[in-house]
Enzyme design. Sequence first.
Site, mmCIF file in Angstrom:
data_model
loop_
_atom_site.group_PDB
_atom_site.id
_atom_site.type_symbol
_atom_site.label_atom_id
_atom_site.label_comp_id
_atom_site.label_asym_id
_atom_site.label_seq_id
_atom_site.Cartn_x
_atom_site.Cartn_y
_atom_site.Cartn_z
ATOM 1 N N ASP A 158 -39.762 22.004 12.771
ATOM 2 C CA ASP A 158 -39.596 21.581 14.169
ATOM 3 C C ASP A 158 -40.996 21.113 14.580
ATOM 4 O OD1 ASP A 158 -37.509 21.766 16.531
ATOM 5 O OD2 ASP A 158 -39.366 22.469 17.412
ATOM 6 N N LYS A 199 -33.826 30.222 15.711
ATOM 7 C CA LYS A 199 -35.064 29.447 15.856
ATOM 8 C C LYS A 199 -36.229 30.411 15.705
ATOM 9 C CE LYS A 199 -36.217 25.152 16.841
ATOM 10 N NZ LYS A 199 -35.422 23.921 16.597
HETATM 11 P P1 NDP Z 1 -43.354 16.673 15.605
HETATM 12 O O1 NDP Z 1 -44.293 17.827 15.559
HETATM 13 O O2 NDP Z 1 -43.188 15.832 14.408
HETATM 14 O O3 NDP Z 1 -43.717 15.725 16.833
HETATM 15 C C1 NDP Z 1 -43.736 16.217 18.126
HETATM 16 C C2 NDP Z 1 -44.122 15.073 19.049
HETATM 17 O O4 NDP Z 1 -43.926 15.485 20.396
HETATM 18 C C3 NDP Z 1 -45.585 14.698 18.930
HETATM 19 O O5 NDP Z 1 -45.745 13.353 19.252
HETATM 20 C C4 NDP Z 1 -46.221 15.614 19.967
HETATM 21 O O6 NDP Z 1 -47.470 15.166 20.451
HETATM 22 C C5 NDP Z 1 -45.189 15.564 21.066
HETATM 23 N N1 NDP Z 1 -45.259 16.794 21.839
HETATM 24 C C6 NDP Z 1 -45.098 18.060 21.399
HETATM 25 N N2 NDP Z 1 -45.260 18.946 22.379
HETATM 26 C C7 NDP Z 1 -45.562 18.209 23.474
HETATM 27 C C8 NDP Z 1 -45.837 18.545 24.812
HETATM 28 N N3 NDP Z 1 -45.862 19.824 25.212
HETATM 29 N N4 NDP Z 1 -46.054 17.526 25.684
HETATM 30 C C9 NDP Z 1 -46.038 16.220 25.269
HETATM 31 N N5 NDP Z 1 -45.786 15.850 23.993
HETATM 32 C C10 NDP Z 1 -45.547 16.836 23.128
HETATM 33 O O7 NDP Z 1 -41.951 17.301 16.063
HETATM 34 P P2 NDP Z 1 -40.476 16.663 15.928
HETATM 35 O O8 NDP Z 1 -40.523 15.204 16.042
HETATM 36 O O9 NDP Z 1 -39.858 17.289 14.760
HETATM 37 O O10 NDP Z 1 -39.766 17.306 17.217
HETATM 38 C C11 NDP Z 1 -39.679 16.620 18.460
HETATM 39 C C12 NDP Z 1 -38.531 17.186 19.255
HETATM 40 O O11 NDP Z 1 -37.308 17.010 18.519
HETATM 41 C C13 NDP Z 1 -38.595 18.681 19.573
HETATM 42 O O12 NDP Z 1 -37.992 18.929 20.826
HETATM 43 C C14 NDP Z 1 -37.734 19.308 18.482
HETATM 44 O O13 NDP Z 1 -37.233 20.566 18.859
HETATM 45 C C15 NDP Z 1 -36.639 18.266 18.385
HETATM 46 N N6 NDP Z 1 -35.854 18.239 17.163
HETATM 47 C C16 NDP Z 1 -36.449 18.126 15.933
HETATM 48 C C17 NDP Z 1 -35.668 18.051 14.796
HETATM 49 C C18 NDP Z 1 -36.246 17.823 13.453
HETATM 50 O O14 NDP Z 1 -35.467 17.684 12.503
HETATM 51 N N7 NDP Z 1 -37.545 17.740 13.286
HETATM 52 C C19 NDP Z 1 -34.205 18.190 14.873
HETATM 53 C C20 NDP Z 1 -33.690 18.213 16.203
HETATM 54 C C21 NDP Z 1 -34.495 18.267 17.289
HETATM 55 P P3 NDP Z 1 -48.817 15.948 20.036
HETATM 56 O O15 NDP Z 1 -49.148 15.474 18.662
HETATM 57 O O16 NDP Z 1 -49.801 15.538 21.060
HETATM 58 O O17 NDP Z 1 -48.518 17.409 20.085
HETATM 59 O O1 2IT Z 2 -33.786 21.510 16.479
HETATM 60 C C1 2IT Z 2 -33.332 21.313 15.337
HETATM 61 O O2 2IT Z 2 -32.135 21.071 15.145
HETATM 62 C C2 2IT Z 2 -34.267 21.349 14.212
HETATM 63 N N1 2IT Z 2 -35.466 21.515 14.427
HETATM 64 C C3 2IT Z 2 -33.750 21.234 12.810
HETATM 65 C C4 2IT Z 2 -33.243 22.565 12.329
HETATM 66 C C5 2IT Z 2 -32.855 22.617 10.872
HETATM 67 O O3 2IT Z 2 -32.481 23.726 10.466
HETATM 68 O O4 2IT Z 2 -32.891 21.615 10.164
#
Ligand code: NDP
Ligand code: 2IT
Length: 453
Positions: free
Chosen positions: A170, A130
């Site tokens: 992420d 990461k």
């Molecule tokens: P995005 O940046 O697209 O969205 C993040 C969302 O979470 C936004 O709505 C954001 O709000 C909110 N958020 C972020 N930080 C905080 C915080 N400290 N407190 C409250 N709300 C918060 O990210 P993703 O949707 O990609 O990721 C969301 C989660 O999913 C993370 O934990 C990530 O690690 C996990 N994840 C993502 C994957 C992927 O493929 N993208 C794969 C697997 C897991 P705001 O706009 O206000 O910051």
């Molecule tokens: O937390 C996760 O699994 C991700 N943000 C996606 C990682 C990836 O390599 O697609």
Amino acid sequence: MSVTDHVDLERFVAGVHKRNPGQPEYVQAVREVAEDVFDYIADKEQYHEYQILRRIAEPDRVVSFRVCWEDDNGNIRVQRGWRVQNNNAIGPYKGGLRFHPSVTESILKFLAFEQTFKNSLTGLPMGGAKGGANFNPRGKSDHEVMRFCQSFMTELYRHVGADVDVPAGDIGVGPREIGFMFGQYKRITNQFTGVLTGKALEFGGSLIRPEATGYGVVYFLQDMLERRGDTVEGKVAVVSGSGNVALHAAEKLSQLGAKVVTLSDSDGFVHDPSGIDAEKLAWVKALKSNRRGRIAEYVDRFPGATFHAGQRPWAVPCELALPCATQNELTGDDARTLVANGCIAVAEGANMPTDLDGVHVFKDERILFAPGKAANAGGVAVSGLEMSQNSARISWSEEQLRQHLIDIMRGIHERCVAYGAVPGGDGHVDYVRGANIAGFVKVADAMLAFGVV
Ligand code: NDP
Ligand code: 2IT
């Protein structure tokens, strides 16, 4: 767990704590895995002899670096960037990049540790890593984001590569940032390789990757419910977040006939009792991607909804809960509230969104609880498929990829059941235990094969 094992566990966690001062998220993630793995390896001498857990809980390397960039007013700005390469026993390092002001080494170490088990669970050959930076994309112009991404990649490029380490998105890193970083990598190295995933389709991206994490979470939820002869149809779902994962999870839930009633961001949550359907979701998607707007604006557009500033949505009664924003956003008290309100299943779209107290509540109450490393693995799984397509220089069809994703999520569910079925538990599955042990065994056995390295 026997008394001796428990003493050993506490001693192990105390050591992790001591070696990683000021890194609470990292210690939390290691502890959660160790609670299950200690029990499993109690009578398996070789894992002890070769100190496997101790070695997995010491990242292969942590690289940190300065990232300088110039803002639109000509000010020089300085950020810190990192790449944590946790373990590459079963494949090249793989895992996302997070750009958020809250990013610390502790957070990236916990994410790289979790990623190691998650990637193992997918069945694909990917190690765990990461990275990211304490950069806040919020309020920055496209040109500022571009300059930051280029500067970040100007250092990161030495540590990554298609067969070495393949980052992706992420929090705060989506198609725009991946495009800027891929462009800079290609420019520096003069190579067109699959060094990043989550790319746009024009330059080697994969169909289904944007949807994969959120859809995968719902496929996993369906698999859990199906084992009990139930479905998501007609159920009320509470979702947190409004980013990539949350919106695609909400989309799939709504397609399958569930009623999604909340979304959130770091400012608060919106509650729409009439349900956030496909049309409303399309509006939120445009709000977030085109205008990078805030979820509070939802209530101006849909007056039947209410905005709750500074709050999380867990007190809204529901049968299904999907935390899809960030780590530790669902506490033990939230978990107790959810259970008291009749929640029957929780599927984590985010990484470690439930704190350790909350995990224990869900485990003890025996509700269906899918930990992130199992439920949100669909994203990295399709990233793995993007790597395969890049290596073979081909592109698979949407239908092929959709089927792969469904099959991979089903495979993860089966592995969790195989290792997490509770003896004498009337068919109850501890998915946390199942995911931790199934994820551990593959990595551990590969490490045993390599000897002491
Ligand atoms: P995005 O940046 O697209 O969205 C993040 C969302 O979470 C936004 O709505 C954001 O709000 C909110 N958020 C972020 N930080 C905080 C915080 N400290 N407190 C409250 N709300 C918060 O990210 P993703 O949707 O990609 O990721 C969301 C989660 O999913 C993370 O934990 C990530 O690690 C996990 N994840 C993502 C994957 C992927 O493929 N993208 C794969 C697997 C897991 P705001 O706009 O206000 O910051
Ligand atoms: O937390 C996760 O699994 C991700 N943000 C996606 C990682 C990836 O390599 O697609």
